[in-house]
Write a protein that holds these residues in place. Structure first.
Motif, short mmCIF file in Angstrom:
data_model
loop_
_atom_site.label_atom_id
_atom_site.label_comp_id
_atom_site.label_asym_id
_atom_site.label_seq_id
_atom_site.Cartn_x
_atom_site.Cartn_y
_atom_site.Cartn_z
N THR A 8 5.82 5.85 12.81
CA THR A 8 5.95 7.28 12.24
C THR A 8 5.35 7.28 10.71
OG1 THR A 8 8.05 6.84 11.30
CG2 THR A 8 7.92 7.62 13.73
N PRO A 9 5.09 8.41 10.27
CA PRO A 9 4.36 8.52 8.91
C PRO A 9 5.63 8.33 8.01
CG PRO A 9 3.57 10.26 10.03
CD PRO A 9 4.65 9.63 10.83
N LYS A 10 6.84 8.49 8.12
CA LYS A 10 7.94 8.31 7.15
C LYS A 10 8.30 6.64 7.18
CE LYS A 10 12.58 9.78 5.82
NZ LYS A 10 13.78 10.79 6.36
N GLY A 11 8.43 6.17 8.49
CA GLY A 11 8.51 4.84 8.46
C GLY A 11 7.73 4.00 7.94
N ALA A 12 6.43 4.31 8.09
CA ALA A 12 5.14 3.57 7.58
C ALA A 12 5.28 3.70 5.92
CB ALA A 12 3.94 3.85 8.26
N TRP A 13 5.43 4.83 5.63
CA TRP A 13 5.70 5.15 4.14
C TRP A 13 6.67 4.15 3.50
CZ3 TRP A 13 2.87 6.70 0.32
CH2 TRP A 13 3.50 7.25 -1.08
N ALA A 14 7.59 4.09 4.02
CA ALA A 14 9.04 3.44 3.51
C ALA A 14 8.55 1.88 3.41
CB ALA A 14 10.17 3.74 4.47
N ARG A 15 7.68 1.49 4.39
CA ARG A 15 7.48 -0.05 4.50
C ARG A 15 6.43 -0.21 3.41
NH1 ARG A 15 9.15 -4.94 5.14
NH2 ARG A 15 7.94 -6.22 6.32
N LEU A 16 5.32 0.67 3.22
CA LEU A 16 4.26 0.65 2.23
C LEU A 16 4.87 0.26 1.11
CD1 LEU A 16 1.75 2.88 4.14
CD2 LEU A 16 1.35 0.27 3.66
N VAL A 17 5.78 1.39 0.63
CA VAL A 17 6.60 1.23 -0.76
C VAL A 17 7.26 -0.02 -1.01
CG1 VAL A 17 8.39 2.46 -1.94
CG2 VAL A 17 6.95 3.86 -0.79
N GLU A 41 -2.89 3.85 13.07
CA GLU A 41 -3.26 3.73 14.16
C GLU A 41 -3.80 2.10 14.37
OE1 GLU A 41 -6.71 6.23 14.23
OE2 GLU A 41 -7.88 4.95 13.14
N GLY A 42 -3.83 1.87 15.77
CA GLY A 42 -4.41 0.46 16.28
C GLY A 42 -3.24 -0.57 15.66
N ALA A 43 -3.60 -1.59 15.04
CA ALA A 43 -2.79 -2.61 14.83
C ALA A 43 -2.03 -2.28 13.55
CB ALA A 43 -3.54 -3.97 14.98
N LEU A 87 2.41 -3.72 9.81
CA LEU A 87 3.27 -3.33 8.94
C LEU A 87 4.82 -3.91 9.20
CD1 LEU A 87 2.84 0.50 8.22
CD2 LEU A 87 2.64 -1.25 6.65
N ASP A 88 5.01 -4.07 10.51
CA ASP A 88 6.51 -4.53 11.00
C ASP A 88 6.52 -6.03 10.46
OD1 ASP A 88 7.65 -2.33 11.95
OD2 ASP A 88 6.76 -2.50 14.00
N HIS A 89 5.54 -6.76 10.80
CA HIS A 89 5.50 -8.33 10.40
C HIS A 89 4.89 -8.80 9.40
CE1 HIS A 89 5.87 -7.28 14.92
NE2 HIS A 89 6.65 -8.60 14.82
N ASP A 90 4.28 -8.04 8.48
CA ASP A 90 3.46 -8.55 7.20
C ASP A 90 4.63 -8.34 6.20
OD1 ASP A 90 1.53 -9.29 8.59
OD2 ASP A 90 0.04 -8.08 7.17
N GLY A 91 4.52 -9.31 4.92
CA GLY A 91 5.24 -9.05 3.79
C GLY A 91 6.40 -9.68 3.93
N ARG A 92 7.20 -9.32 2.81
CA ARG A 92 8.94 -9.30 2.74
C ARG A 92 9.36 -8.66 3.50
NH1 ARG A 92 6.33 -7.99 -2.03
NH2 ARG A 92 7.29 -6.20 -2.70
N SER A 93 10.68 -9.12 3.91
CA SER A 93 11.70 -8.34 4.43
C SER A 93 12.65 -7.42 3.29
CB SER A 93 12.79 -9.02 5.11
OG SER A 93 12.24 -9.88 6.03
#
Length: 161
Positions: A99-108, A147-149, A154-160
């Protein structure tokens, strides 16, 4: 003999004429800037030239200092920077990265948003810019779209968080 000035296209040079020999003193202006702290204005510094000569001082209002170029091949500079406070926002949303909100939070939280206090919900343009940064760094197609991968990465890259 007195002082003489010469036109020079490089760094500033002061020319002092002696009785038998001309002595050229060279100077170079150095700007002290740090990616996180910014320009280090009125910052205390310590110089140690290749010839062992120590000098100390304070940068000017532009964060600059002048160093001698005729005292060796290098100068080591130590600084005492004032600590600046920098705030960061950590997003705590439980929305999925699809979702846009979830992706944004992860990107932040991963550092792909260049704002100290980003909004909880981004504009379309803010989300696209952050997604492009992430996609570029991770080798994904640079679409700026969720979209796509991209959501899986986003779920698997970077730090927790």
């Amino acid at each position: 003999m007195g002082s003489n000035e010469r036109k020079h296209s490089g760094p500033p040079i002061q020319v002092v004429l002696g009785t038998d020999t001309e002595i050229v003193l060279g100077f170079r202006t150095v700007l002290l800037a740090d990616p996180k702290l910014g320009t280090l204005t009125e910052t205390y510094y310590w110089l140690r030239y290749a010839n062992g000569k120590p000098i100390n001082g304070q940068t000017d209002a532009k964060g600059q200092l002048r160093v001698r170029t005729d005292w060796g091949d290098f100068v080591d500079i130590a600084i005492q920077a004032r600590v600046k406070t920098r705030g960061i926002r950590v997003m705590l949303t439980k929305d999925p990265t699809s979702t846009p909100k979830g992706a944004w939070a992860r990107l932040v939280n991963l550092g792909y948003v260049d704002m100290d206090q980003p909004p909880v919900e981004p504009t379309e343009e803010q989300l696209e810019q952050a997604l492009r940064r992430f996609q570029t760094k991770t080798g994904l197609p640079r679409t700026g779209k969720l979209e796509g991968a991209t959501p899986t990465r986003l779920d698997h890259d970077g730090r927790s968080v």
